[in-house]
Each structure stands twice: as C-alpha cells, then as structure tokens.
Design an enzyme around this catalytic site. Structure first.
Site, PDB file in Angstrom:
ATOM      1  N   ASP A   3      -2.109 -12.654  17.540  1.00 49.05           N
ATOM      2  CA  ASP A   3      -2.917 -13.442  18.473  1.00 49.05           C
ATOM      3  C   ASP A   3      -3.364 -12.503  19.578  1.00 49.05           C
ATOM      4  O   ASP A   3      -2.544 -11.972  20.334  1.00 49.05           O
ATOM      5  CB  ASP A   3      -2.071 -14.596  19.034  1.00 49.05           C
ATOM      6  CG  ASP A   3      -2.875 -15.525  19.949  1.00 49.05           C
ATOM      7  OD1 ASP A   3      -3.953 -15.113  20.431  1.00 49.05           O
ATOM      8  OD2 ASP A   3      -2.400 -16.649  20.204  1.00 49.05           O
ATOM      9  N   CYS A  28       5.165   2.859  -1.074  1.00 49.98           N
ATOM     10  CA  CYS A  28       4.208   1.779  -1.348  1.00 49.98           C
ATOM     11  C   CYS A  28       3.358   2.068  -2.577  1.00 49.98           C
ATOM     12  O   CYS A  28       2.539   2.983  -2.577  1.00 49.98           O
ATOM     13  CB  CYS A  28       3.317   1.505  -0.151  1.00 49.98           C
ATOM     14  SG  CYS A  28       2.290   0.031  -0.336  1.00 49.98           S
ATOM     15  N   GLY A  29       3.547   1.275  -3.623  1.00 52.12           N
ATOM     16  CA  GLY A  29       2.828   1.505  -4.867  1.00 52.12           C
ATOM     17  C   GLY A  29       1.351   1.190  -4.802  1.00 52.12           C
ATOM     18  O   GLY A  29       0.500   2.006  -5.191  1.00 52.12           O
ATOM     19  N   THR A  30       0.988  -0.006  -4.291  1.00 51.63           N
ATOM     20  CA  THR A  30      -0.439  -0.335  -4.197  1.00 51.63           C
ATOM     21  C   THR A  30      -1.108   0.499  -3.110  1.00 51.63           C
ATOM     22  O   THR A  30      -2.295   0.821  -3.220  1.00 51.63           O
ATOM     23  CB  THR A  30      -0.641  -1.835  -3.920  1.00 51.63           C
ATOM     24  OG1 THR A  30       0.114  -2.216  -2.765  1.00 51.63           O
ATOM     25  CG2 THR A  30      -0.205  -2.670  -5.108  1.00 51.63           C
ATOM     26  N   SER A  85       2.063  -5.599  -6.290  1.00 51.36           N
ATOM     27  CA  SER A  85       2.873  -4.755  -5.414  1.00 51.36           C
ATOM     28  C   SER A  85       3.669  -3.793  -6.273  1.00 51.36           C
ATOM     29  O   SER A  85       4.437  -4.206  -7.140  1.00 51.36           O
ATOM     30  CB  SER A  85       3.825  -5.598  -4.556  1.00 51.36           C
ATOM     31  OG  SER A  85       4.771  -4.758  -3.887  1.00 51.36           O
ATOM     32  N   GLY A  86       3.500  -2.498  -6.015  1.00 51.83           N
ATOM     33  CA  GLY A  86       4.141  -1.484  -6.854  1.00 51.83           C
ATOM     34  C   GLY A  86       5.646  -1.439  -6.714  1.00 51.83           C
ATOM     35  O   GLY A  86       6.381  -1.455  -7.714  1.00 51.83           O
TER      36      GLY A  86
END
Length: 402
Positions: free
Chosen positions: A295, A311-313, A132-133
């Site tokens: 669900d 968000c790095g990744t 995770s970045g």
C-alpha cells in the site's frame, strides 16, 4: 543434454505410499471443503522439503476433489476463498511462516497423457504461480522417495502437469535417494517491448528493468544500479526496494501471457556479478516475493521476503533475458547463486515460437538442475475448536494483511 526429456512414466496408484492419496479424497469429495475437518476428521498428508534452502510443503492427500477441466481451471478454483483456506491453513501462522510454500499433488487432468501427477502451487499473498522450479524439485523428490513414482537407478524420467503446462523431470537417483533433479521447464521469453523499461518508483525515482517470463513474470533489475549488494545482511533493504519496484512495474508496464490469462509482473529478481567463466555464464541473484499487499500510503507495507533458493523460474527468466541480449547461447551452462550461497544450474536447450492470435514470440526452452531434501513427514490437522482455522499474520514479520 538432449532437448527433450523422455516422457514415459505412468501413475502408480498402488505404490507403497498410496495411502497418502487413497480414501481421503473419496471420503470428503462430496462434502463442503471444511466439513468434518479436525483431528478426528480430515487430515492433510504432507511432506516438508527444501531445495536450495527454500522450503516447500508437498500435500499428497486429504484434499477434496478439485473441479476443473485443465490444471489452469483447477488453479483458479483453488484461488477461491473456500479452497484458498487450505493455503492459509498451511502457510500462515501458527502452522506456517512467511517463506513457506505449498504444493497440492492431485491427479492429472488428461490434457497431457504422459503426466504422472498434476501440481497446483500456492505461495503467500494468495499467489498461485503457474510454475515454480524449486517447488517442482521438491515435489519430484517426494514422489520418488515415497514410492508414488517408482524409482529407477541411476535415473528416473517422468512428467508433471502444471498450470503453465507440462514439465518433464529427470531425476538422478542413488541408494534410494534423489541426488539431483533436472526440470525441463515451459517455454520462456523476454520480448523486445519488455526490455529497457523505465518505471517511476515512489521514494526511489526512475528504475530501468527488463520483464521476462520463466513460468512467472519477473521484473529483472541490476542490483548495482540501486547501490545494493546481494548479501543476506542487506535482506531488509533488498525486500523494501524490490517490492516497491515490482509493484510499480506491475502498475506501469502490465504484461500477460499470450496463450492464457496470467498477468504480471508478479515477482522480481535482482542480479549481480554476471560473468563468463569459460563456456558458462555465472551470476548471483535475489528474488523478492510478496507476503502481503503493498500500500503506497503505508510505508510499513513496503517490504516482502527473499527466496532462499536460486529460484527455478527466476533462473529461467534470467536465461531468457540473457539469450535475448545475445549473452547466453544454447547448450551453455548458467550457474545461478542464491542469497544463501546455494546453486542451480540452468541451460537453454531449444528455441521455439509461442504463437497466439495477436502475436508470435521467440522463446527458449530451459532446463534447471538442483537438489531437494525431505525435512519431515507430517499430518496437518485443525481441531474444530481451534480459533485459527485459516491462520493469521502479525506485523512483526508479515508485510501486510493477507
């Protein structure tokens, strides 16, 4: 920027903040995970941060020893109920909240001799991402600003061992503070067979998407195709549609990493307004993460939560996708904006091949640059009489049962 970041750092057990790591693990390593737990027993030494607006809790001490030969082994061990209790304690109420993350800083395994520390990352919904970045930006900042990795100005280079592999860190430092973190991420890819995938989503219909790996497997969807604008006021609908599409994609087009067991897709990114500005590509995104289990028979579970950061990744996965489509070349900046207006800058520095017994994949090596800020230092405890040693969730802000 050079294709490789220097890998010369060493662990410093006698750093000014070594008390975070020393004593506690030795004291409890031979006991059951929660034996002696409480205000007068084990305490988890934590530093809270955020990168691009997304929080991360960095745990520096208080854990028992985690068995495992590799960081992947340790990740799998931490996913078991006894160790997963630490994630629940830290991330669920009353000590956590839906968007909180946890980063367990532990000794490296020796598989990567240059690694200063190892990191196992944990998120809501019993998700333990391989990488995770934004979390690693927070970890790097904490290690430097607490003295656990000696800070050198104007820049400090060191390595971190993650379940996905070795991640190199280049930190720009000034007046004792980390002002930018650049991560050289693991090889990322978008295979031809994972592009233009059609999935049927209940209540929505057919959705065309790409699946790419950037440390996690992302379903990548153009938000305009769903009639969505990536604005915070639309967050509830973004989460609803995103979580449904992600779950349908995982069911109908499962993927896995060619070199280790990491099934997906496990996360989704919606993209918007991708454009070229000079020699760089820019775009906006919203990453939808799970905070419960969807669900199909319970519409109230058709929701999730948004990554507040770029968000790095996710940035790495989108860059791999854009490279596969011929839109983003090597050594071109990719500026990614989050749902709250923060930015990470990515760049592809190298083309590589990922090989396994079954396939050979064309991949790219990305870097991601951003900044993290420390928000608090704390010791987390759980009194033996506390009725919620593993926390709880309530349906008002959580999407389902943990």
């Amino acid at each position: 920027m050079a294709a490789s970041i220097a890998r010369a750092s060493k662990r410093v057990p006698n750093s000014p903040c070594a008390w975070y790591l020393q004593g506690h693990a030795r004291r409890f390593s031979g006991q059951q995970v929660f034996e002696g737990w409480g205000a007068s027993g084990r305490r988890l030494q934590c530093v809270d941060c955020h990168a691009g607006g997304e929080p991360a809790r960095v745990i520096l001490g208080g854990l028992p020893a985690i068995p495992g030969r590799t960081m992947l082994d340790k990740r799998l061990r931490m996913m078991q109920p006894d160790f997963d209790a630490f994630r629940k304690l830290l991330l669920l109420e009353p000590r956590g909240y839906p968007c909180q993350n946890a980063n367990f800083v532990i000794p490296p395994t020796g598989c990567h001799p240059t690694a200063a520390y190892g990191v196992v990352i944990a998120e809501q919904g019993r998700v333990y991402p391989a990488m995770s970045g934004h979390n690693l930006m927070c970890v790097a900042t904490v290690l430097l600003e607490t003295g656990m990795v000696p800070m050198q100005e104007p820049g400090t280079d060191f390595d971190l061992e993650t379940p996905a592999g070795l991640v190199s860190v280049r930190a720009s430092c000034k007046h004792g503070k980390v002002v930018q973190v650049t991560l050289q991420n693991v090889a990322s890819f978008c295979r031809p067979e994972d592009m233009d995938v059609d999935v049927e989503v209940p209540d929505i219909g057919k959705v065309t998407l790409d699946v790419a790996y950037g440390g996690m497997f992302y379903a990548i969807v153009d938000a305009s195709k769903l009639g969505l604008e990536l604005k915070s006021k639309n967050g509830r609908e973004i989460c609803r549609l995103g979580e449904m599409i992600k779950t349908a994609c995982r069911e109908q087009h499962p993927v896995n990493h060619p070199q280790f067991d990491y099934p997906g897709c496990d996360i989704l990114v919606l993209t918007e307004n991708q454009r070229r500005e000079g020699n760089r590509v820019c775009g906006k995104n919203a990453v939808v993460m799970s905070n419960g289990k969807l669900d199909w028979d319970r519409p109230q579970t058709w929701t999730g939560m948004l990554d507040r950061s770029p968000c790095g990744t996710g940035t790495s996965a989108v860059m791999a996708q854009l490279h596969a489509r011929g839109i983003l070349g090597l050594e071109q900046d990719f500026v990614h904006e989050s749902i709250v207006g923060s930015h990470f800058t990515g760049r592809l520095v190298e083309e590589v091949l990922i090989t396994s017994e079954k396939e050979q994949i064309k991949a790219v090596v990305p870097t991601i640059s951003g900044r993290a800020w420390i928000t608090q230092y704390c010791e987390v405890v759980c009194d033996p009489s506390d009725p919620f040693p593993e926390g709880y969730v309530v349906g008002d802000i959580w999407s389902g049962d943990e």
